[in-house]
Design a protein around this motif. Structure first.
Motif, short mmCIF file in Angstrom:
data_model
loop_
_atom_site.label_atom_id
_atom_site.label_comp_id
_atom_site.label_asym_id
_atom_site.label_seq_id
_atom_site.Cartn_x
_atom_site.Cartn_y
_atom_site.Cartn_z
N LEU A 210 0.82 -1.22 0.00
CA LEU A 210 0.00 0.00 0.00
C LEU A 210 0.86 1.27 0.00
N SER A 211 0.55 2.15 -0.95
CA SER A 211 1.18 3.47 -0.97
C SER A 211 0.16 4.44 -1.55
N GLU A 212 0.50 5.74 -1.56
CA GLU A 212 -0.45 6.74 -2.07
C GLU A 212 -0.80 6.49 -3.53
N THR A 213 0.09 5.81 -4.25
CA THR A 213 -0.14 5.63 -5.68
C THR A 213 -0.58 4.22 -6.06
N SER A 214 -0.67 3.33 -5.06
CA SER A 214 -1.03 1.96 -5.41
C SER A 214 -2.51 1.83 -5.71
N PRO A 215 -2.87 0.89 -6.58
CA PRO A 215 -4.28 0.73 -6.97
C PRO A 215 -5.20 0.35 -5.81
N THR A 216 -4.64 -0.17 -4.72
CA THR A 216 -5.50 -0.55 -3.60
C THR A 216 -5.79 0.64 -2.67
N TYR A 217 -5.06 1.75 -2.89
CA TYR A 217 -5.25 2.93 -2.01
C TYR A 217 -6.71 3.37 -1.93
N PRO A 218 -7.36 3.60 -3.10
CA PRO A 218 -8.78 4.01 -3.01
C PRO A 218 -9.68 2.96 -2.39
N VAL A 219 -9.30 1.70 -2.51
CA VAL A 219 -10.11 0.63 -1.92
C VAL A 219 -10.04 0.71 -0.40
N VAL A 220 -8.82 0.85 0.12
CA VAL A 220 -8.64 0.95 1.57
C VAL A 220 -9.35 2.21 2.08
N GLN A 221 -9.19 3.29 1.33
CA GLN A 221 -9.84 4.55 1.70
C GLN A 221 -11.36 4.38 1.79
N ALA A 222 -11.92 3.66 0.81
CA ALA A 222 -13.37 3.44 0.78
C ALA A 222 -13.81 2.56 1.95
N ILE A 223 -13.05 1.52 2.24
CA ILE A 223 -13.42 0.64 3.36
C ILE A 223 -13.39 1.42 4.67
N LEU A 224 -12.37 2.28 4.82
CA LEU A 224 -12.28 3.07 6.05
C LEU A 224 -13.44 4.08 6.15
N GLY A 225 -13.83 4.62 5.01
CA GLY A 225 -14.97 5.54 4.99
C GLY A 225 -16.25 4.82 5.39
N LEU A 226 -16.39 3.62 4.86
CA LEU A 226 -17.54 2.79 5.17
C LEU A 226 -17.59 2.47 6.66
N ALA A 227 -16.44 2.07 7.20
CA ALA A 227 -16.36 1.73 8.63
C ALA A 227 -16.75 2.95 9.46
N ARG A 228 -16.21 4.10 9.09
CA ARG A 228 -16.47 5.31 9.86
C ARG A 228 -17.95 5.64 9.85
N SER A 229 -18.58 5.59 8.66
CA SER A 229 -19.98 6.01 8.61
C SER A 229 -20.90 4.97 9.23
N LEU A 230 -20.45 3.73 9.34
CA LEU A 230 -21.28 2.71 10.01
C LEU A 230 -20.90 2.55 11.48
N ASN A 231 -19.97 3.41 11.92
CA ASN A 231 -19.56 3.37 13.31
C ASN A 231 -18.88 2.06 13.71
N LEU A 232 -18.07 1.54 12.79
CA LEU A 232 -17.35 0.30 13.06
C LEU A 232 -15.87 0.61 13.22
N GLU A 233 -15.20 -0.22 13.99
CA GLU A 233 -13.75 -0.12 14.05
C GLU A 233 -13.18 -0.75 12.79
N ALA A 234 -11.97 -0.33 12.43
CA ALA A 234 -11.31 -0.97 11.29
C ALA A 234 -9.94 -1.43 11.73
N ILE A 235 -9.58 -2.62 11.30
CA ILE A 235 -8.23 -3.11 11.58
C ILE A 235 -7.62 -3.62 10.27
N ALA A 236 -6.40 -3.21 10.02
CA ALA A 236 -5.71 -3.62 8.79
C ALA A 236 -4.87 -4.86 9.09
N GLU A 237 -5.00 -5.86 8.24
CA GLU A 237 -4.25 -7.11 8.42
C GLU A 237 -2.98 -7.10 7.58
N GLY A 238 -1.99 -7.80 8.05
CA GLY A 238 -0.80 -8.06 7.22
C GLY A 238 0.10 -6.86 6.98
#
Ligand code: C2E
Ligand code: MG
Ligand code: MG
Ligand code: MG
Length: 272
Positions: A210-238
């Protein structure tokens, strides 16, 4: 000549099949013996708060070392345990052992430490699963609020209505529920707000490199946004590198887990 090659290939194919079938048979009987003698072990991997590195919990990961085969990965024997019905006894042992260890850590001055336990599909779908969890908490005295059950999206989505009902019963016990390997399954996002869950575990495949330019960046960003708006904690694996850590912190990810912080280890070598 052509026909002969095909015949030979088929013979090779057939003996390869026999070998695999034999290996599977052997593995399943070794697994049965292991389940009878409880010859598994749990290792624990630290989970930390990314803002300051404080260890908030551990994930219990089952280990099996067979005297002939050597270490066998859970990725290999858990599916086999599901096929052979051994998962129930193995899973119940894992749950009990993790809670017993949790009590030990509590008595050593870590009352807030959370212990996460993986639950497989068939284990979760057993009619008496909630009872088993309740009994385990009662017998060990481990507080429900410190126990986290990890379910994969696949498990949850198999029979959504049933799952939601069962998860609600688990939540009523006070247990935490996380969705493991989030983003790799096929959960319909419309169901997410209806699930009585507490934590999204962002799959390692999105974290790796993961880096600012990697293709997974927007995916991680979206998951974190989702977690935040649903009031869930987020934990990154690996999490393996400081670069991955830096980006995750920047994105506001609460928690993390990975080789950068520590590998899974026996309880005896776990330090806080
Ligand atoms: P999981 O629950 O997603 O667990 C994370 C896996 O990633 C673990 O592998 C862990 O050792 C590994 N890991 C952690 N940090 C890193 C990292 O920084 N880099 C890399 N490359 N890997 C990392 P493990 O222990 O081999 O377990 C594999 C899977 O087996 C688990 O995936 C889980 O689905 C299953 N499993 C493990 N223990 C149990 C158990 O007690 N019960 C059930 N039902 N399944 C289990
Ligand atoms: Mg897990
Ligand atoms: Mg996972
Ligand atoms: Mg996994």
């Amino acid at each position: 000549y052509h026909a002969k090659t095909r015949k030979t290939n088929f013979a090779v194919f057939r003996s390869e099949m026999n070998r695999r079938a034999y290996e599977r048979f052997q593995l399943s009987s070794f697994l049965r013996q292991a389940a009878e003698h409880n010859s598994f072990e749990l290792h624990y991997q630290p989970q930390v708060r990314l803002s300051d590195g404080l260890q908030t919990g551990v994930e219990a990961l089952v280990r099996w070392h067979h005297h002939e085969l050597g270490p066998v990965s859970p990725e290999r024997f858990i599916p086999m345990a599901e096929e052979t019905g051994l998962i129930e006894s193995i899973g119940t042992w894992v749950l009990g052992e993790a809670c017993r260890q949790g009590v030990v850590w509590q008595s050593q001055g870590h009352p807030r430490l959370r212990v996460a336990v993986n639950v497989s599909a068939l284990q979760f779908e057993r009619k008496n699963f909630v009872e088993t969890v309740a009994r385990c908490l009662q017998e060990t005295g481990f507080p429900a609020e410190q126990l986290e059950l990890e379910l994969t999206e696949r498990v949850v989505m198999r029979q959504v209505e049933e799952s939601v009902w069962r998860m609600r019963q688990l939540r009523d016990l006070g247990v935490w529920i996380s969705v493991d390997d989030f983003g790799t399954g096929y959960s319909s996002l419309s169901y997410l707000p209806r699930l009585p869950i507490n934590i999204l575990k962002i799959d390692r495949s999105f974290v790796s490199g993961l880096s600012e330019t990697s293709p997974t960046y927007p995916v991680v960003q979206a998951i974190l946004g989702l977690a935040r708006s649903l009031n869930l904690e987020a934990i990154a694996e690996g999490i393996e590198t400081t670069d991955e850590l830096r980006v995750l912190r920047q994105l506001g990810c609460d928690l993390g887990q990975g080789h950068l912080f520590g590998r899974a280890q026996p309880a005896s070598s776990t330090q806080f």
